[in-house]
Design a protein around this motif. Structure first.
Motif, PDB file in Angstrom:
ATOM      1  N   ASP A  42       1.171  -1.367  -0.069  1.00 40.80           N
ATOM      2  CA  ASP A  42      -0.192   0.130   0.213  1.00 40.80           C
ATOM      3  C   ASP A  42       1.165   1.088  -0.332  1.00 40.80           C
ATOM      4  O   ASP A  42       2.081   1.054   0.754  1.00 40.80           O
ATOM      5  CB  ASP A  42      -0.774  -0.029   1.744  1.00 40.80           C
ATOM      6  N   GLY A  43       0.173   2.723  -0.514  1.00 43.78           N
ATOM      7  CA  GLY A  43       0.968   3.621  -0.440  1.00 43.78           C
ATOM      8  C   GLY A  43       0.687   4.335   1.326  1.00 43.78           C
ATOM      9  O   GLY A  43       0.482   4.107   1.486  1.00 43.78           O
ATOM     10  N   VAL A  44       1.610   5.196   0.987  1.00 37.50           N
ATOM     11  CA  VAL A  44       1.997   6.379   2.460  1.00 37.50           C
ATOM     12  C   VAL A  44       0.939   7.380   1.711  1.00 37.50           C
ATOM     13  O   VAL A  44       1.111   8.216   1.024  1.00 37.50           O
ATOM     14  CB  VAL A  44       2.794   6.909   2.485  1.00 37.50           C
ATOM     15  N   GLN A  45       0.077   7.006   2.754  1.00 35.66           N
ATOM     16  CA  GLN A  45      -1.106   8.028   2.556  1.00 35.66           C
ATOM     17  C   GLN A  45      -0.804   9.460   2.987  1.00 35.66           C
ATOM     18  O   GLN A  45       0.015   9.991   4.202  1.00 35.66           O
ATOM     19  CB  GLN A  45      -2.404   8.057   3.916  1.00 35.66           C
ATOM     20  N   HIS A  46      -1.398  10.645   2.339  1.00 42.26           N
ATOM     21  CA  HIS A  46      -0.702  11.855   2.819  1.00 42.26           C
ATOM     22  C   HIS A  46      -1.683  12.436   2.703  1.00 42.26           C
ATOM     23  O   HIS A  46      -2.710  12.928   1.797  1.00 42.26           O
ATOM     24  CB  HIS A  46       0.371  12.463   1.653  1.00 42.26           C
ATOM     25  N   SER A  58      -3.263  11.906  -0.955  1.00 42.38           N
ATOM     26  CA  SER A  58      -2.771  11.201  -2.441  1.00 42.38           C
ATOM     27  C   SER A  58      -1.856   9.617  -1.626  1.00 42.38           C
ATOM     28  O   SER A  58      -2.065   9.576   0.084  1.00 42.38           O
ATOM     29  CB  SER A  58      -1.777  12.231  -3.180  1.00 42.38           C
ATOM     30  N   TYR A  59      -1.554   9.267  -2.074  1.00 37.71           N
ATOM     31  CA  TYR A  59      -0.692   8.352  -1.812  1.00 37.71           C
ATOM     32  C   TYR A  59       0.998   7.913  -2.357  1.00 37.71           C
ATOM     33  O   TYR A  59       0.947   8.555  -3.484  1.00 37.71           O
ATOM     34  CB  TYR A  59      -1.111   6.729  -2.220  1.00 37.71           C
ATOM     35  N   SER A  60       1.800   8.114  -2.136  1.00 38.58           N
ATOM     36  CA  SER A  60       3.530   8.056  -2.500  1.00 38.58           C
ATOM     37  C   SER A  60       3.695   6.694  -2.402  1.00 38.58           C
ATOM     38  O   SER A  60       3.102   5.752  -1.212  1.00 38.58           O
ATOM     39  CB  SER A  60       4.416   8.924  -1.453  1.00 38.58           C
ATOM     40  N   TYR A  61       4.422   6.452  -3.101  1.00 35.71           N
ATOM     41  CA  TYR A  61       4.904   4.649  -3.513  1.00 35.71           C
ATOM     42  C   TYR A  61       6.309   5.109  -3.853  1.00 35.71           C
ATOM     43  O   TYR A  61       7.091   5.960  -4.440  1.00 35.71           O
ATOM     44  CB  TYR A  61       4.361   4.212  -4.372  1.00 35.71           C
ATOM     45  N   THR A  78       3.710   9.875  -6.878  1.00 38.21           N
ATOM     46  CA  THR A  78       1.701   9.877  -5.916  1.00 38.21           C
ATOM     47  C   THR A  78       1.422   9.569  -7.157  1.00 38.21           C
ATOM     48  O   THR A  78       1.336   9.321  -8.028  1.00 38.21           O
ATOM     49  CB  THR A  78       2.067  11.178  -5.968  1.00 38.21           C
ATOM     50  N   LYS A  81      -4.872   7.803  -5.172  1.00 33.21           N
ATOM     51  CA  LYS A  81      -6.068   6.696  -5.068  1.00 33.21           C
ATOM     52  C   LYS A  81      -4.666   5.593  -4.341  1.00 33.21           C
ATOM     53  O   LYS A  81      -3.793   5.595  -4.931  1.00 33.21           O
ATOM     54  CB  LYS A  81      -6.886   6.452  -6.229  1.00 33.21           C
ATOM     55  N   ASN A  82      -5.362   4.704  -4.023  1.00 34.73           N
ATOM     56  CA  ASN A  82      -4.402   3.718  -3.263  1.00 34.73           C
ATOM     57  C   ASN A  82      -4.482   2.497  -4.893  1.00 34.73           C
ATOM     58  O   ASN A  82      -5.517   1.796  -4.511  1.00 34.73           O
ATOM     59  CB  ASN A  82      -4.945   3.378  -2.100  1.00 34.73           C
TER      60      ASN A  82
END
Length: 119
Positions: A42-46, A58-61, A78, A81-82
């Motif tokens: 899962d991405g890191v939520q911001h 937003s979600y970063s990877y 980024t 969405k996830n």
């Protein structure tokens, strides 16, 4: 008068062609290198608070991506969405590591050398 109408006609045609190009061409994908990766986490939520008080999520990877030659680089990007875990993405990368766009692709659509790295 004929010259004037001809020039106006040519400018009109060029303008219409320009508008068509702006609506149909994705400039984020032009002159970009293609890399492939698999979403493995899962991405890191911001959360970003906007001026009007609303919150944008937003979600970063940070993942390893492979090109068609099998070369691997780390990519940070980024998404709004996830992204679905185990999804394969085709990344459009400019200036060595700046992701300008991405598409979800099927594993079969990935070049063979990149498939070997993603297995």
């Amino acid at each position: 008068m004929k010259k004037f109408l001809t020039i106006v006609g040519i400018l009109f045609v060029v303008g219409v062609a320009g508008l068509f190009a702006l609506t149909k061409i994705d400039f984020n994908r032009m002159n970009a290198d293609n890399y492939y990766l698999q979403i493995t986490e899962d991405g890191v939520q911001h959360e970003n608070k906007l001026d009007d008080g609303s919150v944008m999520i937003s979600y970063s990877y940070k993942l390893e991506a492979t090109n068609a030659d099998g070369e691997t680089i780390p990519l940070e990007f980024t998404a709004h969405k996830n992204l679905r875990e185990d999804a394969y993405l085709k990344m459009y990368v400019k200036k060595d590591d700046q992701v300008s766009s991405y598409d979800e692709v099927k594993f079969e659509d990935i070049p063979k050398k990149a498939q070997e790295k993603l297995k």
